[in-house]
Motif scaffolding. Sequence first.
Motif, PDB file in Angstrom:
ATOM      1  N   THR A 466       0.776  -1.230  -0.065  1.00 26.07           N
ATOM      2  CA  THR A 466      -0.009   0.084   0.072  1.00 26.07           C
ATOM      3  C   THR A 466       0.955   1.227  -0.024  1.00 26.07           C
ATOM      4  N   ASP A 467       0.620   2.212  -0.785  1.00 28.46           N
ATOM      5  CA  ASP A 467       1.530   3.290  -1.017  1.00 28.46           C
ATOM      6  C   ASP A 467       1.255   4.548  -0.077  1.00 28.46           C
ATOM      7  N   VAL A 468       2.174   4.966   0.829  1.00 29.22           N
ATOM      8  CA  VAL A 468       2.074   5.804   1.894  1.00 29.22           C
ATOM      9  C   VAL A 468       2.964   7.056   1.290  1.00 29.22           C
ATOM     10  N   HIS A 469       1.981   8.054   1.035  1.00 30.79           N
ATOM     11  CA  HIS A 469       2.738   9.360   0.652  1.00 30.79           C
ATOM     12  C   HIS A 469       2.298  10.755   1.432  1.00 30.79           C
ATOM     13  N   VAL A 470       3.074  10.818   2.766  1.00 29.72           N
ATOM     14  CA  VAL A 470       3.150  11.725   3.647  1.00 29.72           C
ATOM     15  C   VAL A 470       4.416  12.531   3.902  1.00 29.72           C
ATOM     16  N   PRO A 471       4.513  13.504   4.459  1.00 28.34           N
ATOM     17  CA  PRO A 471       5.562  14.359   4.696  1.00 28.34           C
ATOM     18  C   PRO A 471       6.557  13.567   5.961  1.00 28.34           C
ATOM     19  N   VAL A 472       7.622  13.803   6.203  1.00 31.35           N
ATOM     20  CA  VAL A 472       8.493  13.637   7.237  1.00 31.35           C
ATOM     21  C   VAL A 472       8.819  14.901   7.964  1.00 31.35           C
ATOM     22  N   TYR A 473       8.755  14.990   9.328  1.00 29.83           N
ATOM     23  CA  TYR A 473       8.978  16.075  10.079  1.00 29.83           C
ATOM     24  C   TYR A 473      10.131  16.368  10.876  1.00 29.83           C
ATOM     25  N   TYR A 474      10.637  17.386  10.667  1.00 28.39           N
ATOM     26  CA  TYR A 474      11.835  17.543  11.529  1.00 28.39           C
ATOM     27  C   TYR A 474      12.153  18.770  12.534  1.00 28.39           C
ATOM     28  N   GLY A 475      11.005  19.205  12.959  1.00 28.97           N
ATOM     29  CA  GLY A 475      10.731  20.061  14.064  1.00 28.97           C
ATOM     30  C   GLY A 475       9.928  21.521  13.484  1.00 28.97           C
ATOM     31  N   PRO A 476       9.708  22.317  14.306  1.00 28.70           N
ATOM     32  CA  PRO A 476       8.887  23.553  14.161  1.00 28.70           C
ATOM     33  C   PRO A 476       9.274  24.746  13.427  1.00 28.70           C
ATOM     34  N   ASP A 477      10.800  24.469  13.404  1.00 31.41           N
ATOM     35  CA  ASP A 477      11.394  25.558  12.666  1.00 31.41           C
ATOM     36  C   ASP A 477      12.700  25.136  12.316  1.00 31.41           C
ATOM     37  N   SER A 478      13.488  25.905  11.238  1.00 33.73           N
ATOM     38  CA  SER A 478      14.825  25.668  10.905  1.00 33.73           C
ATOM     39  C   SER A 478      15.880  25.386  11.619  1.00 33.73           C
ATOM     40  N   ALA A 479      15.786  26.175  12.790  1.00 38.61           N
ATOM     41  CA  ALA A 479      17.001  25.868  13.640  1.00 38.61           C
ATOM     42  C   ALA A 479      16.888  24.694  14.470  1.00 38.61           C
ATOM     43  N   THR A 480      15.755  24.269  14.905  1.00 37.30           N
ATOM     44  CA  THR A 480      15.320  23.078  15.574  1.00 37.30           C
ATOM     45  C   THR A 480      15.657  21.987  14.591  1.00 37.30           C
ATOM     46  N   ALA A 481      15.213  22.087  13.530  1.00 29.83           N
ATOM     47  CA  ALA A 481      15.382  20.932  12.292  1.00 29.83           C
ATOM     48  C   ALA A 481      17.105  20.931  12.126  1.00 29.83           C
ATOM     49  N   LEU A 482      17.606  21.764  12.010  1.00 31.04           N
ATOM     50  CA  LEU A 482      19.299  21.794  11.867  1.00 31.04           C
ATOM     51  C   LEU A 482      19.686  20.932  12.851  1.00 31.04           C
ATOM     52  N   ASP A 483      19.485  21.018  14.224  1.00 31.50           N
ATOM     53  CA  ASP A 483      20.105  20.401  15.572  1.00 31.50           C
ATOM     54  C   ASP A 483      19.493  18.952  15.064  1.00 31.50           C
ATOM     55  N   ALA A 484      18.281  18.595  14.801  1.00 29.57           N
ATOM     56  CA  ALA A 484      17.765  17.150  14.619  1.00 29.57           C
ATOM     57  C   ALA A 484      18.486  16.480  13.381  1.00 29.57           C
ATOM     58  N   VAL A 485      18.590  17.329  12.121  1.00 28.44           N
ATOM     59  CA  VAL A 485      19.119  16.647  11.188  1.00 28.44           C
ATOM     60  C   VAL A 485      20.568  16.059  11.683  1.00 28.44           C
ATOM     61  N   LEU A 486      21.302  16.859  12.283  1.00 29.57           N
ATOM     62  CA  LEU A 486      22.796  16.679  12.422  1.00 29.57           C
ATOM     63  C   LEU A 486      22.890  15.612  13.637  1.00 29.57           C
TER      64      LEU A 486
END
Length: 538
Positions: A466-486
């Motif tokens: 079954t195909d699943v097409h939804v986004p992944v989430y890295y945080g509420p803002d880019s600063a939080t996302a940067l920390d999460a990604v690294l």
Amino acid sequence: MTDHLSHGEKLLDLNGVELCVETFGNPADPAILLIDGAAASMLWWETELCEQIARGDRFMIRYDNRDTGRSTSYPPGRPGYAYTDLAADALGVLDALGVERAHIVCRSMSGGIGLLLGVDHPGRVASLTFVSTSTGADGLPPSAPELASGIPADPDPADAGAVVDFVVASAKACSGGSPHFDETATRALVERDVARARDIAATLVNHYAMSFDGSARDFAAITAPTLVVHGDLDPVCPLPHGHALREAVPGARLLVLAGAGHDLPRPLWEVFVPALLQHTRVLPELFDYDAELRQHNELFRAAARIGARDRVLDIGCGAGQTTREAARAAVDGSVVGVDVSAPMLERARGLSAEQGLTNITFQQTDAQAHRFPPASFDLCISRFGTMFFADPVAAFTNIGRALRPGARLVLLVWQGRDRNEWATAIRESLTATPATPVGPDAFSLADPAATEEVLAAAGFTGISFTDVHVPVYYGPDSATALDAVLRLLKFGDLLAGLDPAAAEQARTRLRATLDAHTTGSGVLFDSRAWIVTAHRRP
């Protein structure tokens, strides 16, 4: 990125003996202690290899064991020490350098030293890496017959040239016919090794004459994260020894070096070094996969359809979100969560205890090899936890044995890399080098036809996607996302391999990429996955 490399050789007085020690890199970085095998001085951990690992922000320590190199020597044939003394020496080196806890890398004969340290001194061992070694268990294949024919008769220790010829020929035989064996480089190393040895006659024989007391410890008692590295051409300990070691240590991973014998050939450092850096990386905080996959999880939970009396097996459970949700649904059943990551399981157990869940247990093990009780589960679930098996058919066959006939299998797996923006856009902002996975990666089950073939061969039927097409989430803002990604190993290690200026440029590009994906719902990247369902064949 460290500016420090070798700090020079030092003779340290430890445990009543002198040991020659050399360090590389910044002492503030995570320490890696290299221990070599029988008759091998620290030179066999090549300087260039130590420097390469040190540049990955590691504090490298190598030393001469007793009766090798510049360390204390004993009369030939009469070593005044046993195996446990060599293990105590390793701890003594750490004590002298002020290292409370280190990553231990042990090769060949010194695998037993790693075993002693891991079982008897777990608080001193951050991780273990076993290179070209064995459990020594009954039933494993013996050394290759051609090994003995390739090793010449013992040389006259007084004849340095004859000793050099002998050691070079022995090294060549131990390479197992590897295309990477470099006789010229090996001879240059051996000449240096013989020249600096206190007593080459003792080096040639004493490690084989010592008492191997304490070597009967149980590999299953090791709790440190463990990596097994083994050459597929190893004639001393053929590859099944590596597989057996991986199976013996709970949660251990196996890295097979294609084209390597009983050695670490220079051309394969490009495989070994990144694997070791990843294995020894210290993360300030675990990445929050549950937040990343929150939309996937809703669809996965609905597909699992866990019943109140179900006995559930959760493969690759990570921090245990799916395991806890299964436990809340299976109120009159039970759930077992399995993962190879000790930190993730520690978090999983803590959260489960906080939430008062009593029908849940966690095991640190490799689902491909673990001996689950047969026909014990009604349902196996896995949210992105089944893509990294070295042998998928063997893994799913093993999982199938744990399921009762007709039991369900529900998997969530990624579709192809090119259909997952999070995998391409983030990497492209950090490096222009395309991803070149070594072994199975996150996209190994992306092809429905290939995955169906694997599951059918493992005894499953009624396979659907079954195909699943939804986004992944890295945080509420880019600063939080940067920390999460690294915090993610696969992305953080890309920066670790760059010089400071290049790393900062990559961070700037990454910030721009994250800014471009910031929405009113947070930082989102497109993704595609499959929910795979099947039944164990009745």
